[in-house]
Design a protein around this motif. Sequence first.
Motif, PDB file in Angstrom:
ATOM      1  N   ARG A 100      16.337  39.747 -60.608  1.00 14.40           N
ATOM      2  CA  ARG A 100      15.076  39.919 -61.324  1.00 14.40           C
ATOM      3  C   ARG A 100      14.281  41.111 -60.593  1.00 14.40           C
ATOM      4  O   ARG A 100      13.733  41.664 -61.338  1.00 14.40           O
ATOM      5  N   ASP A 101      14.602  41.218 -59.463  1.00 15.24           N
ATOM      6  CA  ASP A 101      13.932  42.498 -58.688  1.00 15.24           C
ATOM      7  C   ASP A 101      14.738  43.786 -59.007  1.00 15.24           C
ATOM      8  O   ASP A 101      14.232  44.799 -58.378  1.00 15.24           O
ATOM      9  N   GLY A 102      15.571  43.713 -59.559  1.00 13.09           N
ATOM     10  CA  GLY A 102      16.049  44.900 -59.849  1.00 13.09           C
ATOM     11  C   GLY A 102      17.433  45.279 -59.146  1.00 13.09           C
ATOM     12  O   GLY A 102      18.174  46.187 -59.302  1.00 13.09           O
ATOM     13  N   LEU A 103      17.814  44.290 -58.322  1.00 15.51           N
ATOM     14  CA  LEU A 103      19.129  44.749 -57.302  1.00 15.51           C
ATOM     15  C   LEU A 103      20.268  43.978 -57.819  1.00 15.51           C
ATOM     16  O   LEU A 103      20.429  42.896 -58.055  1.00 15.51           O
ATOM     17  N   PRO A 104      21.159  44.776 -58.236  1.00 10.80           N
ATOM     18  CA  PRO A 104      22.506  44.364 -59.030  1.00 10.80           C
ATOM     19  C   PRO A 104      23.379  43.653 -57.538  1.00 10.80           C
ATOM     20  O   PRO A 104      23.360  44.087 -56.605  1.00 10.80           O
ATOM     21  N   VAL A 105      23.645  42.225 -57.746  1.00  6.96           N
ATOM     22  CA  VAL A 105      24.449  41.578 -56.866  1.00  6.96           C
ATOM     23  C   VAL A 105      26.119  42.091 -57.072  1.00  6.96           C
ATOM     24  O   VAL A 105      26.449  41.716 -58.053  1.00  6.96           O
ATOM     25  N   HIS A 106      26.501  42.728 -56.120  1.00  6.25           N
ATOM     26  CA  HIS A 106      28.272  43.048 -56.374  1.00  6.25           C
ATOM     27  C   HIS A 106      28.883  41.876 -55.971  1.00  6.25           C
ATOM     28  O   HIS A 106      30.228  42.123 -56.384  1.00  6.25           O
ATOM     29  N   HIS A 107      28.633  41.180 -55.049  1.00  3.61           N
ATOM     30  CA  HIS A 107      29.520  40.029 -54.609  1.00  3.61           C
ATOM     31  C   HIS A 107      28.532  38.974 -54.062  1.00  3.61           C
ATOM     32  O   HIS A 107      27.694  38.979 -53.555  1.00  3.61           O
ATOM     33  N   ILE A 108      29.034  38.013 -54.447  1.00  2.00           N
ATOM     34  CA  ILE A 108      28.408  36.341 -54.113  1.00  2.00           C
ATOM     35  C   ILE A 108      29.372  35.880 -52.649  1.00  2.00           C
ATOM     36  O   ILE A 108      30.372  35.737 -53.289  1.00  2.00           O
ATOM     37  N   ALA A 109      28.745  35.896 -51.617  1.00  2.00           N
ATOM     38  CA  ALA A 109      29.142  35.126 -50.559  1.00  2.00           C
ATOM     39  C   ALA A 109      29.313  33.601 -50.624  1.00  2.00           C
ATOM     40  O   ALA A 109      27.956  33.092 -50.091  1.00  2.00           O
ATOM     41  N   GLU A 110      30.134  32.901 -50.832  1.00  2.00           N
ATOM     42  CA  GLU A 110      30.088  31.388 -50.959  1.00  2.00           C
ATOM     43  C   GLU A 110      30.862  30.804 -49.964  1.00  2.00           C
ATOM     44  O   GLU A 110      31.849  30.794 -49.765  1.00  2.00           O
ATOM     45  N   PHE A 111      30.044  30.437 -49.267  1.00  2.00           N
ATOM     46  CA  PHE A 111      30.549  29.856 -47.811  1.00  2.00           C
ATOM     47  C   PHE A 111      29.434  28.421 -47.452  1.00  2.00           C
ATOM     48  O   PHE A 111      29.960  27.504 -46.620  1.00  2.00           O
ATOM     49  N   LEU A 112      28.613  28.419 -48.066  1.00  3.23           N
ATOM     50  CA  LEU A 112      27.553  27.338 -47.589  1.00  3.23           C
ATOM     51  C   LEU A 112      27.438  26.207 -48.719  1.00  3.23           C
ATOM     52  O   LEU A 112      27.371  26.353 -49.888  1.00  3.23           O
ATOM     53  N   ASN A 113      27.736  24.818 -48.185  1.00  7.79           N
ATOM     54  CA  ASN A 113      27.568  23.706 -49.354  1.00  7.79           C
ATOM     55  C   ASN A 113      26.162  23.139 -49.189  1.00  7.79           C
ATOM     56  O   ASN A 113      25.525  23.219 -48.435  1.00  7.79           O
ATOM     57  N   GLU A 114      25.690  22.705 -50.504  1.00  5.18           N
ATOM     58  CA  GLU A 114      24.329  21.966 -50.621  1.00  5.18           C
ATOM     59  C   GLU A 114      24.226  20.706 -49.560  1.00  5.18           C
ATOM     60  O   GLU A 114      23.053  20.577 -49.046  1.00  5.18           O
ATOM     61  N   SER A 115      25.387  20.048 -49.034  1.00  6.34           N
ATOM     62  CA  SER A 115      25.142  19.177 -48.249  1.00  6.34           C
ATOM     63  C   SER A 115      25.509  19.426 -46.828  1.00  6.34           C
ATOM     64  O   SER A 115      24.998  18.690 -45.808  1.00  6.34           O
ATOM     65  N   ASP A 116      25.570  20.768 -46.618  1.00  4.57           N
ATOM     66  CA  ASP A 116      25.813  21.345 -45.083  1.00  4.57           C
ATOM     67  C   ASP A 116      24.453  21.331 -44.310  1.00  4.57           C
ATOM     68  O   ASP A 116      23.523  21.766 -44.717  1.00  4.57           O
ATOM     69  N   ASP A 117      24.348  20.302 -43.180  1.00  2.00           N
ATOM     70  CA  ASP A 117      22.972  20.194 -42.593  1.00  2.00           C
ATOM     71  C   ASP A 117      23.331  19.837 -41.078  1.00  2.00           C
ATOM     72  O   ASP A 117      22.528  20.252 -40.250  1.00  2.00           O
ATOM     73  N   SER A 118      24.301  18.924 -40.849  1.00  2.00           N
ATOM     74  CA  SER A 118      24.459  18.581 -39.461  1.00  2.00           C
ATOM     75  C   SER A 118      25.161  19.704 -38.544  1.00  2.00           C
ATOM     76  O   SER A 118      25.724  20.738 -39.273  1.00  2.00           O
ATOM     77  N   PRO A 119      25.018  19.762 -37.400  1.00  2.00           N
ATOM     78  CA  PRO A 119      25.686  20.814 -36.384  1.00  2.00           C
ATOM     79  C   PRO A 119      27.152  20.973 -36.919  1.00  2.00           C
ATOM     80  O   PRO A 119      27.711  22.138 -37.004  1.00  2.00           O
ATOM     81  N   SER A 120      28.013  19.855 -36.874  1.00  2.00           N
ATOM     82  CA  SER A 120      29.479  20.111 -37.124  1.00  2.00           C
ATOM     83  C   SER A 120      29.556  21.119 -38.638  1.00  2.00           C
ATOM     84  O   SER A 120      30.539  21.689 -38.965  1.00  2.00           O
TER      85      SER A 120
END
Length: 176
Positions: free
Chosen positions: A106-126
């Motif tokens: 919405r701010d007008g910045l085109p996203v050229h690539h999405i880096a997907e590495f984080l899961n919704e449930s990732d929370d613990s140190p491991s």
Amino acid sequence: QESVREVFGVHFEPLAIDRVLRDDMAAAQHIEEFTASSESPHRQSIQPQAIDMPVVCFVTLSRSDYASMRPVALAAMNEPALQVRLIAGGSHCLERHGRTIEQIRRDGLPVHHIAEFLNESDDSPSELAAAYGRATVEFVRIFTAQAPDLIFVIGDRWEMLAVVSAASMLQIPVVH
């Protein structure tokens, strides 16, 4: 207010680019004349190559880095001497953090690539340690495909360490 040219520490002078093109043309002409002469065993024409604009990848992985990076990325997009690529990911893609990747668009910045590495449930140190490993692998893949000349990052969170590690191993300069 610093210009994008000053922020990146690269001084793009339009006349310097023209001078390089002229020098390339002169060198190509000299080589062509030499290769056409009887002195040369090589009788082929060599064409000068156009100079590519530097590719700068801006990386944003959270609201905290995006707030500071946004004005610089917007200014860089208006700089004709740069090719700007935006990579977004991390918490920007998570529902629990408001899926802020939509705000970037919405701010007008085109996203050229999405880096997907984080899961919704990732929370613990491991889980976060495993996400760090996935992030490093993901950014190696992205940077190899994008072939940037510079990586622009802001922030000191663990996600950016993965970005900088990948860039370092690929010998891509990082602007921080």
